[in-house]
Scaffold this active site. Structure first.
Site, PDB file in Angstrom:
ATOM      1  N   GLY A 222       0.879  -1.175   0.000  1.00 19.14           N
ATOM      2  CA  GLY A 222       0.000   0.000   0.000  1.00 19.14           C
ATOM      3  C   GLY A 222       0.908   1.213   0.000  1.00 19.14           C
ATOM      4  N   SER A 223       0.331   2.412  -0.004  1.00 21.06           N
ATOM      5  CA  SER A 223       1.164   3.619  -0.071  1.00 21.06           C
ATOM      6  C   SER A 223       2.113   3.686   1.124  1.00 21.06           C
ATOM      7  CB  SER A 223       0.275   4.863  -0.107  1.00 21.06           C
ATOM      8  OG  SER A 223      -0.685   4.769   0.959  1.00 21.06           O
TER       9      SER A 223
ATOM     10  N   GLU B  58      -3.210 -10.870   1.143  1.00 21.25           N
ATOM     11  CA  GLU B  58      -2.217 -11.042   2.217  1.00 21.25           C
ATOM     12  C   GLU B  58      -2.250 -12.435   2.827  1.00 21.25           C
ATOM     13  OE1 GLU B  58      -4.280  -8.537   1.889  1.00 21.25           O
ATOM     14  OE2 GLU B  58      -3.075  -6.719   1.745  1.00 21.25           O
TER      15      GLU B  58
ATOM     16  N   GLY C 221      -4.351 -26.299  10.730  1.00 16.46           N
ATOM     17  CA  GLY C 221      -5.593 -26.729  10.075  1.00 16.46           C
ATOM     18  C   GLY C 221      -6.333 -25.571   9.441  1.00 16.46           C
TER      19      GLY C 221
ATOM     20  N   HIS D  96       0.250  -4.350   4.110  1.00 17.58           N
ATOM     21  CA  HIS D  96      -0.280  -2.992   4.111  1.00 17.58           C
ATOM     22  C   HIS D  96      -1.016  -2.688   5.413  1.00 17.58           C
ATOM     23  CE1 HIS D  96      -1.834   0.784   2.959  1.00 17.58           C
ATOM     24  NE2 HIS D  96      -3.064   0.375   2.724  1.00 17.58           N
TER      25      HIS D  96
ATOM     26  N   GLU E  86       3.798   1.495   2.451  1.00  9.86           N
ATOM     27  CA  GLU E  86       4.937   0.560   2.360  1.00  9.86           C
ATOM     28  C   GLU E  86       5.964   1.020   1.329  1.00  9.86           C
ATOM     29  OE1 GLU E  86       1.613  -0.613   2.461  1.00  9.86           O
ATOM     30  OE2 GLU E  86       2.056  -0.671   4.607  1.00  9.86           O
TER      31      GLU E  86
ATOM     32  N   HIS F  67      -7.531 -33.480  17.734  1.00 11.67           N
ATOM     33  CA  HIS F  67      -8.473 -32.711  16.879  1.00 11.67           C
ATOM     34  C   HIS F  67      -9.896 -33.119  17.255  1.00 11.67           C
ATOM     35  CE1 HIS F  67      -9.429 -31.213  12.507  1.00 11.67           C
ATOM     36  NE2 HIS F  67     -10.378 -30.901  13.359  1.00 11.67           N
TER      37      HIS F  67
HETATM   38  C1  LIG Z   1      -9.828 -20.817   6.893  1.00 15.79           C
HETATM   39  C2  LIG Z   1     -10.690 -22.003   7.212  1.00 15.79           C
HETATM   40  N1  LIG Z   1     -12.019 -21.921   7.002  1.00 15.79           N
HETATM   41  C3  LIG Z   1     -12.826 -22.994   7.275  1.00 15.79           C
HETATM   42  C4  LIG Z   1     -12.312 -24.162   7.799  1.00 15.79           C
HETATM   43  C5  LIG Z   1     -13.214 -25.296   8.157  1.00 15.79           C
HETATM   44  N2  LIG Z   1     -12.999 -26.512   7.344  1.00 15.79           N
HETATM   45  C6  LIG Z   1     -13.503 -26.699   6.077  1.00 15.79           C
HETATM   46  C7  LIG Z   1     -14.300 -25.650   5.348  1.00 15.79           C
HETATM   47  C8  LIG Z   1     -13.214 -27.950   5.529  1.00 15.79           C
HETATM   48  C9  LIG Z   1     -13.603 -28.545   4.217  1.00 15.79           C
HETATM   49  C10 LIG Z   1     -12.484 -28.408   3.192  1.00 15.79           C
HETATM   50  O1  LIG Z   1     -12.962 -29.004   2.015  1.00 15.79           O
HETATM   51  P1  LIG Z   1     -11.957 -29.528   0.871  1.00 15.79           P
HETATM   52  O2  LIG Z   1     -12.760 -29.619  -0.375  1.00 15.79           O
HETATM   53  O3  LIG Z   1     -10.762 -28.714   0.820  1.00 15.79           O
HETATM   54  O4  LIG Z   1     -11.518 -30.985   1.328  1.00 15.79           O
HETATM   55  P2  LIG Z   1     -12.402 -32.279   1.565  1.00 15.79           P
HETATM   56  O5  LIG Z   1     -13.559 -32.231   0.623  1.00 15.79           O
HETATM   57  O6  LIG Z   1     -11.474 -33.414   1.253  1.00 15.79           O
HETATM   58  O7  LIG Z   1     -12.823 -32.257   3.001  1.00 15.79           O
HETATM   59  S1  LIG Z   1     -12.272 -28.816   6.664  1.00 15.79           S
HETATM   60  C11 LIG Z   1     -12.290 -27.570   7.829  1.00 15.79           C
HETATM   61  O8  LIG Z   1     -11.727 -27.621   8.957  1.00 15.79           O
HETATM   62  C12 LIG Z   1     -10.901 -24.191   8.026  1.00 15.79           C
HETATM   63  N3  LIG Z   1     -10.306 -25.293   8.573  1.00 15.79           N
HETATM   64  N4  LIG Z   1     -10.128 -23.117   7.716  1.00 15.79           N
END
Ligand SMILES: Cc1ncc(Cn2c(C)c(CCOP(=O)(O)OP(=O)(O)O)sc2=O)c(N)n1
Ligand SMILES: [Ca+2]
Length: 527
Positions: free
Chosen positions: A25-26, A47, A402, A70, A28, A280
């Site tokens: 951005g400006s 980002e 994750g 930014h 930076e 998890h």
């Molecule tokens: C930024 C973000 N948003 C939402 C999620 C929630 N989430 C989501 C939305 C998943 C499904 C991902 O689907 P994909 O198509 O990448 O893979 P699969 O179809 O194999 O599960 S798994 C999961 O934990 C996350 N982990 N991170």
């Protein structure tokens, strides 16, 4: 005298931080002006993608990486990607521009209000220099904090500081270096060696930090020396042991009860380079079977302090492995073949798409053995570990917290860090959307990544979780109908759609010297 900008550039050059991942951005521009030859700026269009690219780059290189964002809006966009960099312990140095000093108090447009609070609690250190004369030292502090804590650091700099002429005291910081050593004491090594030597049936559990520390081969030597079974710690963001090795028992399932089951029969669990543990799904149970002892060895003091069970030694792991290798007599091993054969891939007879195991077997059969895979596909991990055959260090990266949006950009970062190594991204059709703009960066800088998009039309993992949690009728898991070949073409990446195995293999085998995307229709599977 010389300007704060020239001193900062000099310091960064001496510390190898000459690749800048950014979106400007400006505020930076005055920092980015007059970059010395040898610096390169890698532009990302969002980002989140910028930080994910830097995370992949830093992990692949094993060194800090420099990011320029930014102000507040740009830094805020990066927070999601930062959760992964915190969990992967990536030493990222985030810099952001700030309004000119005289306009901050009135909160002129583009003021990063309360800048040092914005990125907490994700960063290990954040600062904003109290005057221009302190800019070079503050930048050095951010670099050293990131390096010492193995955690991102954040520095906000008012943009009128960079052109201020500074004296020799400000220049002195360019000569600084800081090193960290956490050698265990002789007594600590002796205790650990005695515990492992006395164990009837020890189990080795390896975390991603073992691969990050370059101990992949030493871990194999140790396991073969002790003839001990090996697990990868739950929710791995890297692979620290060959996944088809005869001693490898797989990735520990990420629940308390599942870990307890896996550890039954072992009187000692030696956890190296991992938190205890990154569970998890919640499946209650005892942390360990009755009579099982756990010892954790890690250079991550926080991970040692917060573990719920066992004892911990905070130290470099390498000298611990060497002591175990040299002070415990080798245990007899059967002469079985070192690596197991790969099973036939499952098929998805009742579904038009391919079974993910067929896709992963095709990757194994067509891509070079030293390919580095960056994976972000949340319902296909069981299929992945059944079919892939990784035997080299640094072969696997996964979003460490994750947080989706890591994989596609991080593959670009890994390929920029290791131009001599083939890199493939294996991305779910849901995950791909969070970092999709990195396709443009791959095209712009001709970064030769093979992007494989697994299109099952769903947030597959969430459909599995919905069943697990007894909430089968939740909304928001159907994402059918996205055409990633059109998206890729729009960003300048050549793409093909594979609907059967021959088409997929032909696409994977076709020669390429730049980025390419292959969309493959797959059947939904359970994680
Ligand atoms: C930024 C973000 N948003 C939402 C999620 C929630 N989430 C989501 C939305 C998943 C499904 C991902 O689907 P994909 O198509 O990448 O893979 P699969 O179809 O194999 O599960 S798994 C999961 O934990 C996350 N982990 N991170
Ligand atoms: Ca999907």
């Amino acid at each position: 005298t010389t300007t704060a900008r020239r001193i900062a550039h000099e310091f960064l050059e001496r510390h190898g931080l000459t690749t800048i991942f950014g979106n400007p951005g400006s505020n930076e521009l005055p920092f980015l002006a007059e970059l010395p030859a040898g610096f390169r700026y890698i532009l990302g269009l969002h980002e989140g993608a910028v930080v994910a690219m830097a995370d992949g780059y830093a992990q692949a290189l094993g060194r800090p990486a420099l990011v320029n964002l930014h102000s507040a809006t740009g830094s805020g966009n990066a927070l999601g990607a930062l959760t992964n960099a915190v969990a992967s312990r990536a030493p990222l140095v985030l810099t952001a521009g700030q309004q000119v000093r005289s306009a901050m108090g009135i909160e002129a447009v583009l003021t990063n209000v309360d800048a040092t609070q914005l990125m907490r609690p994700l960063v290990g250190w954040s600062g904003e220099p109290s005057c221009a004369a302190d800019v070079p030292r503050s930048l050095a502090q951010a670099v050293f904090e990131a390096q010492l804590q193995r955690r991102p650091a954040y520095l906000s700099v008012p943009y009128d500081d960079w052109s201020v002429e500074l004296d020799a005291n400000a220049v002195a910081v360019t000569d600084r270096s800081v090193r960290l050593g956490q050698q265990p004491s002789e007594a600590q090594l002796a205790d650990l060696v005695a515990a492992v030597a006395a164990a009837r049936n020890p189990a080795l559990v390896l975390g991603g930090d073992i691969d990050a520390a370059g101990l992949f081969e030493r871990a194999v030597a140790l396991a073969e020396h002790l003839e001990s079974p090996v697990w990868q710690a739950p929710s791995p963001h890297r692979l620290s042991f060959p996944n088809r090795h005869r001693l490898f028992r797989g990735v520990l399932p990420a629940s308390i009860a599942a870990v307890e089951r896996a550890m039954s029969g072992h009187d000692l669990v030696l956890v190296s380079g991992a938190p205890v543990f990154r569970y998890h799904q919640h499946e209650p149970g005892r942390y360990l079977p009755e009579g099982t002892r756990l010892i954790q060895v890690t250079d991550d003091a926080g991970a040692a302090a917060r573990a719920p069970v066992g004892t911990a030694l905070v130290a470099d792991v390498a000298p611990v492995f060497e002591a175990l290798l040299h002070r415990i007599p080798a245990r007899a091993s059967d002469n079985a073949a070192r690596f197991l054969a790969n099973p036939e891939p499952a098929t998805a007879a009742e579904h038009s798409g391919l079974h993910p195991e067929q896709v992963f077997a095709a990757l194994r059969e067509t891509q070079p053995a030293e390919t580095c895979y960056v994976v972000e596909s949340t319902s296909t991990n069981a299929a992945w570990w059944r079919q892939i055959d990784l035997r080299e260090p640094g072969s696997y990266f996964w979003p460490a917290a994750g947080g989706l949006g890591f994989g596609l950009p991080a593959a670009v970062g890994v390929a920029l860090a290791l131009p001599e190594r083939p890199v493939a991204a294996v991305i779910g059709d849901g995950s791909a959307n969070y970092g999709i703009t990195a396709l443009w960066t791959a095209a712009r800088y001709r970064v030769p990544v093979t992007f494989v998009i697994l299109r099952n039309g769903t947030y597959g993992a969430l459909e599995w979780f919905a069943e697990l949690l007894g909430t089968p009728d939740v909304p928001g898991t159907d994402i059918g109908g996205i055409d990633f070949t059109a998206l890729a073409a729009g960003y300048g990446v050549p793409a093909t759609a594979a609907t059967d195995l021959d088409g997929l293999r032909a696409a994977l085998r076709s020669p390429t010297d730049g980025p390419r995307l292959i969309q493959v229709d797959t059947a939904p599977t359970r994680p």
